[in-house]
Design a protein around this motif. Structure first.
Motif, PDB file in Angstrom:
ATOM      1  N   ASN A   4      38.307  29.716  34.090  1.00  0.00           N
ATOM      2  CA  ASN A   4      37.863  29.100  32.844  1.00  0.00           C
ATOM      3  C   ASN A   4      37.847  30.164  31.750  1.00  0.00           C
ATOM      4  O   ASN A   4      37.138  31.165  31.858  1.00  0.00           O
ATOM      5  N   PRO A   5      38.594  29.994  30.658  1.00  0.00           N
ATOM      6  CA  PRO A   5      38.629  31.035  29.628  1.00  0.00           C
ATOM      7  C   PRO A   5      37.336  31.114  28.817  1.00  0.00           C
ATOM      8  O   PRO A   5      37.102  32.106  28.135  1.00  0.00           O
ATOM      9  N   LEU A   6      36.489  30.108  28.892  1.00  0.00           N
ATOM     10  CA  LEU A   6      35.255  30.116  28.110  1.00  0.00           C
ATOM     11  C   LEU A   6      34.082  30.726  28.859  1.00  0.00           C
ATOM     12  O   LEU A   6      33.000  30.859  28.316  1.00  0.00           O
ATOM     13  N   ARG A   7      34.296  31.088  30.112  1.00  0.00           N
ATOM     14  CA  ARG A   7      33.211  31.634  30.927  1.00  0.00           C
ATOM     15  C   ARG A   7      33.447  33.118  31.171  1.00  0.00           C
ATOM     16  O   ARG A   7      34.577  33.546  31.402  1.00  0.00           O
ATOM     17  N   LYS A   8      32.374  33.903  31.133  1.00  0.00           N
ATOM     18  CA  LYS A   8      32.505  35.330  31.372  1.00  0.00           C
ATOM     19  C   LYS A   8      32.840  35.580  32.838  1.00  0.00           C
ATOM     20  O   LYS A   8      32.282  34.962  33.731  1.00  0.00           O
ATOM     21  N   VAL A   9      33.747  36.504  33.060  1.00  0.00           N
ATOM     22  CA  VAL A   9      34.167  36.840  34.413  1.00  0.00           C
ATOM     23  C   VAL A   9      33.457  38.120  34.819  1.00  0.00           C
ATOM     24  O   VAL A   9      33.408  39.086  34.071  1.00  0.00           O
ATOM     25  N   HIS A  10      32.879  38.114  36.008  1.00  0.00           N
ATOM     26  CA  HIS A  10      32.226  39.314  36.504  1.00  0.00           C
ATOM     27  C   HIS A  10      33.286  40.284  37.007  1.00  0.00           C
ATOM     28  O   HIS A  10      34.169  39.910  37.771  1.00  0.00           O
ATOM     29  N   THR A  11      33.156  41.529  36.598  1.00  0.00           N
ATOM     30  CA  THR A  11      34.118  42.513  37.068  1.00  0.00           C
ATOM     31  C   THR A  11      33.755  42.940  38.482  1.00  0.00           C
ATOM     32  O   THR A  11      32.596  42.978  38.861  1.00  0.00           O
TER      33      THR A  11
END
Length: 134
Positions: A39-46
């Motif tokens: 989802n491009p609107l959700r932050k991705v955890h590194t």
């Protein structure tokens, strides 16, 4: 009106037809997803790197500009800016007391004073005596 009531007869054929219609309706509305994406609107955890990996532990030169920027970002707002940036920062911006506190002034400072009897009762209460309200 009691004579006009319709008697409900549960018939297996009709029950099967209702279940079949329900099943077909579910099949029409369901959609099987086989392709997934982020989802491009959700932050991705590194994901952290592996500590024993040789290519992740290569020495890199320090970036002075980045370190300076990081240090500046960790400062509080009073050290970053000469005056408030928002109205909510105005509350508590000047936090120095107007009058210097004197610890020896008995009019403003009421410290706990322990005498022999207060030490005795405090010890009794800590041991479980329950006559505080007598």
């Amino acid at each position: 009106m009691a004579g006009r009531q319709k008697e409900v007869i549960i018939d297996e054929v009709h029950q099967n037809q209702i279940l079949r219609e329900l099943y077909l309706k579910e099949l029409r509305t369901q959609k099987l997803y086989t392709e997934y994406h982020v989802n491009p609107l959700r932050k991705v955890h590194t994901i952290t790197r592996k500590p024993m990996s040789w290519h992740d532990n290569l020495e890199e030169p320090e970036d002075a500009r980045f370190l300076n920027l990081l240090h500046h970002a960790s400062l509080g707002p009073r050290k970053k800016y000469p005056e408030t940036q928002t109205e909510s920062q105005e509350i508590g911006w000047d936090s120095e007391p107007l009058v210097s506190p004197e610890r020896g002034d008995r009019r403003l400072n009421h410290f706990r004073v322990y005498n022999d009897i207060t030490l005795y009762k405090a010890k009794m209460w800590s041991l479980g005596e329950d006559d505080r309200h007598k």
